[in-house]
Design a protein around this motif. Structure first.
Motif, mmCIF file in Angstrom:
data_model
loop_
_atom_site.group_PDB
_atom_site.id
_atom_site.type_symbol
_atom_site.label_atom_id
_atom_site.label_comp_id
_atom_site.label_asym_id
_atom_site.label_seq_id
_atom_site.Cartn_x
_atom_site.Cartn_y
_atom_site.Cartn_z
ATOM 1 N N ASN A 84 107.619 33.143 2.845
ATOM 2 C CA ASN A 84 106.787 32.435 1.874
ATOM 3 C C ASN A 84 105.517 31.842 2.483
ATOM 4 O O ASN A 84 105.017 30.813 2.036
ATOM 5 N N LYS A 112 104.766 40.906 -0.576
ATOM 6 C CA LYS A 112 103.701 40.815 -1.560
ATOM 7 C C LYS A 112 102.333 40.936 -0.880
ATOM 8 O O LYS A 112 102.108 40.344 0.180
ATOM 9 N N ALA A 160 108.201 37.131 0.165
ATOM 10 C CA ALA A 160 108.665 36.262 -0.921
ATOM 11 C C ALA A 160 110.174 36.328 -1.062
ATOM 12 O O ALA A 160 110.718 36.942 -1.983
ATOM 13 N N SER A 161 110.881 35.708 -0.142
ATOM 14 C CA SER A 161 112.335 35.677 -0.211
ATOM 15 C C SER A 161 112.862 34.481 0.573
ATOM 16 O O SER A 161 112.239 34.051 1.553
#
Length: 245
Positions: A182, A228, A238-239
């Motif tokens: 992130n 992303k 994004a995890s």
């Protein structure tokens, strides 16, 4: 050795090149750089040689008679983890990055500078031997969305526990993302973290390797869930990532 790169002095390198003059020059260059070189002229000879001996890296010419280098690269990557550096006389960007998309670790365009070629060879070998180990707290495996990545064994396992084959550069990229979930990472940051495509065109090399990683972990390539693209920024993983106790 140049550039402060630590690699095994007696690494064995197999040269797959049909031009006898170029092959001879490459053998001398590799041997004079402190490695052990062997050369073959085509994919058939390469297969016989690999069946008899182990090698640490393959220098693979793209334009070979019979089975070309791109086909050989795809075939090797489906069954082996050995690093591959492709040599290509093709000038088009799309053609030159095709090898990366098929699983090569890097490429050099002919005619090439000998010093640059060996810098790339040394960087690939350094990554493959994992000479620069991460900090102790970063050595443990991590999980994300059912996937498990283990830097000690350098394995990626899917939700069913099946191992997913990855090149050295692909694994290093995914491991860098897992250590920085992130967060937007620029291509330059990813290059610094992984040396993927070191000494090469940063954006093209990183993008090609990320495309390969996406093919292996994304459920929908048209709408990536994990990696992303951030416009004018780079990439974001994004995890939720968790360390395995």
């Amino acid at each position: 050795m140049a550039y402060g790169v630590t690699v095994p002095e007696q690494a064995r390198i197999l040269i797959v090149e049909d031009d006898l003059d170029i092959a001879s020059m490459l053998v001398d260059l590799v041997n004079n750089s402190g490695f052990l070189a062997s050369s073959v002229a085509n994919g058939t000879e390469m297969d016989r040689t690999l069946a008899r001996s182990n090698f640490d890296l393959i220098l693979l010419d793209a334009m070979l008679p019979g089975e070309d280098g791109f086909s050989i690269c795809r075939r090797l990557r489906s069954s082996r983890k050995i690093p591959i550096l492709m040599l290509t006389a093709l000038r088009d960007d799309i053609d030159r990055i095709l090898g990366l998309e098929l699983g090569a670790d890097d490429y050099v365009t002919k005619p090439f500078n000998s010093r640059e070629l060996m810098a790339r060879v040394k960087n690939i070998l350094r990554r493959a031997t994992d000479a620069n180990e991460p900090a102790e707290e970063e050595l443990g495996p991590m999980t994300f969305a059912g996937w498990r990545i283990d830097p000690r064994s350098r394995q990626l396992l899917d939700a069913e526990g099946a191992q997913v084959s990855m090149t050295t550069a692909e694994f290093d990229l995914l491991w860098a993302f897992c250590r920085n979930p992130n967060k937007v990472l620029t291509r330059e940051q990813l290059l610094s973290m992984t040396h993927a495509g070191a000494a090469g065109p940063v954006e093209r090399s990183i993008d090609a390797h990320i495309s390969r990683v996406r093919q292996k972990i994304e459920p929908n390539l048209k709408d990536p869930t994990f990696i992303k693209t951030v416009r004018l920024g780079g990439y974001l993983f994004a995890s939720k990532v968790e360390r395995v106790p």
